[in-house]
Design an enzyme around this catalytic site. Structure first.
Site, PDB file in Angstrom:
ATOM      1  N   ASN A 153      59.667  27.897 108.043  1.00  0.00           N
ATOM      2  CA  ASN A 153      59.802  26.952 109.096  1.00  0.00           C
ATOM      3  C   ASN A 153      60.770  26.356 109.624  1.00  0.00           C
ATOM      4  O   ASN A 153      61.361  26.271 110.531  1.00  0.00           O
ATOM      5  CB  ASN A 153      58.458  25.839 108.737  1.00  0.00           C
ATOM      6  CG  ASN A 153      58.526  25.087 107.432  1.00  0.00           C
ATOM      7  OD1 ASN A 153      58.365  25.920 106.299  1.00  0.00           O
ATOM      8  ND2 ASN A 153      59.063  24.015 107.488  1.00  0.00           N
ATOM      9  N   SER A 201      47.888  28.457 111.773  1.00  0.00           N
ATOM     10  CA  SER A 201      47.448  27.418 112.624  1.00  0.00           C
ATOM     11  C   SER A 201      47.896  27.634 114.043  1.00  0.00           C
ATOM     12  O   SER A 201      48.756  28.418 114.403  1.00  0.00           O
ATOM     13  CB  SER A 201      48.422  26.088 112.076  1.00  0.00           C
ATOM     14  OG  SER A 201      48.062  25.120 112.415  1.00  0.00           O
ATOM     15  N   ALA A 202      46.575  27.481 114.951  1.00  0.00           N
ATOM     16  CA  ALA A 202      46.730  27.655 116.349  1.00  0.00           C
ATOM     17  C   ALA A 202      47.970  27.100 117.094  1.00  0.00           C
ATOM     18  O   ALA A 202      48.501  27.576 117.919  1.00  0.00           O
ATOM     19  CB  ALA A 202      45.517  26.950 117.002  1.00  0.00           C
ATOM     20  N   HIS A 203      48.241  25.749 116.813  1.00  0.00           N
ATOM     21  CA  HIS A 203      49.390  25.313 117.529  1.00  0.00           C
ATOM     22  C   HIS A 203      50.762  25.658 117.357  1.00  0.00           C
ATOM     23  O   HIS A 203      51.608  25.299 117.937  1.00  0.00           O
ATOM     24  CB  HIS A 203      49.277  23.533 117.346  1.00  0.00           C
ATOM     25  CG  HIS A 203      49.848  23.088 115.962  1.00  0.00           C
ATOM     26  ND1 HIS A 203      51.295  22.781 115.826  1.00  0.00           N
ATOM     27  CD2 HIS A 203      49.450  23.005 114.759  1.00  0.00           C
ATOM     28  CE1 HIS A 203      51.460  22.286 114.498  1.00  0.00           C
ATOM     29  NE2 HIS A 203      50.340  22.258 113.809  1.00  0.00           N
ATOM     30  N   THR A 239      30.253  20.269 111.553  1.00  0.00           N
ATOM     31  CA  THR A 239      30.086  20.841 112.912  1.00  0.00           C
ATOM     32  C   THR A 239      31.291  21.423 113.503  1.00  0.00           C
ATOM     33  O   THR A 239      32.358  20.886 113.455  1.00  0.00           O
ATOM     34  CB  THR A 239      29.444  19.988 113.828  1.00  0.00           C
ATOM     35  OG1 THR A 239      28.179  19.298 113.292  1.00  0.00           O
ATOM     36  CG2 THR A 239      29.072  20.469 115.324  1.00  0.00           C
ATOM     37  N   CYS A 327      57.536  17.656 109.593  1.00  0.00           N
ATOM     38  CA  CYS A 327      56.696  17.031 108.611  1.00  0.00           C
ATOM     39  C   CYS A 327      57.580  16.024 107.886  1.00  0.00           C
ATOM     40  O   CYS A 327      57.136  15.021 107.400  1.00  0.00           O
ATOM     41  CB  CYS A 327      55.849  17.521 107.770  1.00  0.00           C
ATOM     42  SG  CYS A 327      55.323  19.279 108.654  1.00  0.00           S
TER      43      CYS A 327
HETATM   44  C1  PLP Z   1      54.884  27.044 107.354  1.00  0.00           C
HETATM   45  C2  PLP Z   1      53.839  26.090 107.679  1.00  0.00           C
HETATM   46  N1  PLP Z   1      52.907  26.175 106.717  1.00  0.00           N
HETATM   47  C3  PLP Z   1      51.846  24.988 107.112  1.00  0.00           C
HETATM   48  C4  PLP Z   1      51.791  24.279 107.879  1.00  0.00           C
HETATM   49  C5  PLP Z   1      50.703  22.993 108.424  1.00  0.00           C
HETATM   50  O1  PLP Z   1      50.393  23.234 109.315  1.00  0.00           O
HETATM   51  P1  PLP Z   1      49.080  22.372 110.334  1.00  0.00           P
HETATM   52  O2  PLP Z   1      50.013  21.431 111.054  1.00  0.00           O
HETATM   53  O3  PLP Z   1      48.260  23.053 111.148  1.00  0.00           O
HETATM   54  O4  PLP Z   1      48.361  21.821 109.319  1.00  0.00           O
HETATM   55  C6  PLP Z   1      53.227  24.163 108.920  1.00  0.00           C
HETATM   56  C7  PLP Z   1      53.379  23.153 110.021  1.00  0.00           C
HETATM   57  O5  PLP Z   1      54.512  22.481 109.893  1.00  0.00           O
HETATM   58  C8  PLP Z   1      54.106  25.379 108.604  1.00  0.00           C
HETATM   59  O6  PLP Z   1      55.041  25.305 109.280  1.00  0.00           O
END
Ligand code: PLP
Length: 385
Positions: A153, A201-203, A239, A327
């Site tokens: 990331n 992850s969708a976002h 749900t 994060c």
């Molecule tokens: C490599 C990676 N794994 C997992 C995640 C976590 O994803 P989510 O925000 O959908 O929990 C992220 C989000 O920053 C990420 O970049």
């Protein structure tokens, strides 16, 4: 006239694509049934989930039955690690992973080590890549699982997941990959790639937040993290987030359709940005790999610069970038990924991640290149004063 903001933080999250917003709004308005209900309203909701599963299976090259919808990649990673391993026969055993995993992989591994599991974290080279052979040679007789992030990331560095998976195949060892940053940016088809578990992850690719998926292939057994309902064939109680899952499905369809164009366009914009930075700002360095890298990601180290101050300064000028992982923002601890790549805490602190995506064009890149040299100069001046 207000100058539009320039969002260069697509690895933190992406704007939700217009098609996704539209379909989600329609689902929220019109399709309110509970997918577990047997009547027509329930059936309509269930059909949407089935369609989304088909779209996701198309993107990933897996059988749709192998896809479990989750509340995002953090949940998928926790399910893949804790959910699978905590109920294994011969537990606790051994896990092989890398030193550049996302905290949502690292934290369940720490929890597993508290429960007696041994974890080997294979080092990376200065580009942030593990050596596939080194990873495979860390396997021991008690190894139950290998977990390797597909794309980092922070740096965008791509790992040799297919190579490691091929080496793990037929050894009774599970292969997990966190492909959250890779979907929609590079080809992540698992056709012919023996990965057992994949999180996404969708976002991160134009979908909504709070919805993701875990691919689990073959006969991987796991304890649900969320118990108490028959949903997802008893693998995840609660749900379903029907609108969110529908949005994820649309994001997957767009990713399939647009992938080739995206790769070329992101790469072109990212390279234009880097060339501009390199030629106008002294004492800069690119972190990560230049050939095994996501097309949209640029991690730049500005010598003698407080990355977090540069991020704030750019924000005031209407440009969004990030220092370290989203994060971890709010803390100025050096990024463990950059430290694992051999950067000193001071060098890691000067690093800024810029990630392009939908909505970024040449004009946006040029605007950033116009203001950045002056801002870096100012932040460096403040640092040395
Ligand atoms: C490599 C990676 N794994 C997992 C995640 C976590 O994803 P989510 O925000 O959908 O929990 C992220 C989000 O920053 C990420 O970049």
């Amino acid at each position: 006239m207000e100058v539009p903001r320039i969002y260069l933080d697509h690895n933190a999250t992406t704007p939700v694509r217009g098609d996704v917003v539209e379909i989600m709004a329609e689902v929220l308005r019109e399709v309110f049934g509970n997918p577990s209900s047997v009547h027509a309203e329930g059936e309509a909701a269930r059909r949407l989930i089935d369609d989304a599963r088909q779209s996701a299976s198309g993107l990933l090259g897996v059988d749709s039955r192998e896809i479990l919808f989750t509340g995002g990649a953090t949940e998928a990673n926790n399910t893949a690690l804790w959910g699978v391993l905590s109920q294994r026969e011969n537990a606790p055993g051994h896990i092989v992973t890398s030193r550049v995993e996302h905290p949502s992989v690292e934290a369940p591994l720490v929890a597993l080590s508290r429960a007696g599991w041994r974890v080997t974290r294979v080092p990376v080279n200065p580009e942030g890549r593990v050596d596939a052979e080194e990873m495979l040679s860390a396997i021991e007789p008690g190894t139950a699982l290998v977990s390797l992030i597909w794309a980092n990331n922070e740096t965008g560095t791509l790992q040799p997941v297919a190579e490691v998976a091929a080496g793990v195949r037929d050894r009774g060892i599970l292969m997990h990959t966190d492909a959250t940053q890779a979907l929609g940016k590079v080809n992540v088809s698992l056709e012919g790639v023996p990965v057992d578990l994949l999180s996404a992850s969708a976002h991160k690719f134009g979908g909504p937040k709070g919805v993701g998926m875990l691919v689990h292939r073959g006969e991987v057994a796991f304890d649900p993290i969320l118990r108490g309902g028959p949903q997802e064939k008893g693998r995840r109680g609660g749900t379903e987030n029907v609108a969110g899952i529908t949005g994820l499905g649309v994001a997957c369809t767009l990713a399939v359709k647009e992938l080739d164009v995206r790769v070329k366009e992101y790469e072109r914009l990212r390279d234009r940005l880097w060339e501009g930075i390199r030629s106008t700002i002294p004492k800069v360095r690119r972190n990560g790999s230049s050939n095994h890298v996501l097309p949209n990601t640029l991690n730049v180290e500005f010598e003698n610069t407080a990355g977090e101050v540069l991020v704030q300064t750019l924000d005031l000028e209407g440009v969004s970038v990030s220092a370290g992982a989203a994060c971890a923002s709010g803390s100025i601890d050096p990024s463990p990924t950059l430290v694992a790549m051999g950067r000193t805490p001071e060098q890691a602190r000067g690093s800024v991640r810029m990630s392009v995506g939908h909505g970024i064009d040449d004009g946006a890149i040029d605007r950033v290149l116009e203001i950045l040299p002056r801002l870096v100069h100012r932040v460096r001046g403040a640092e040395t004063r």
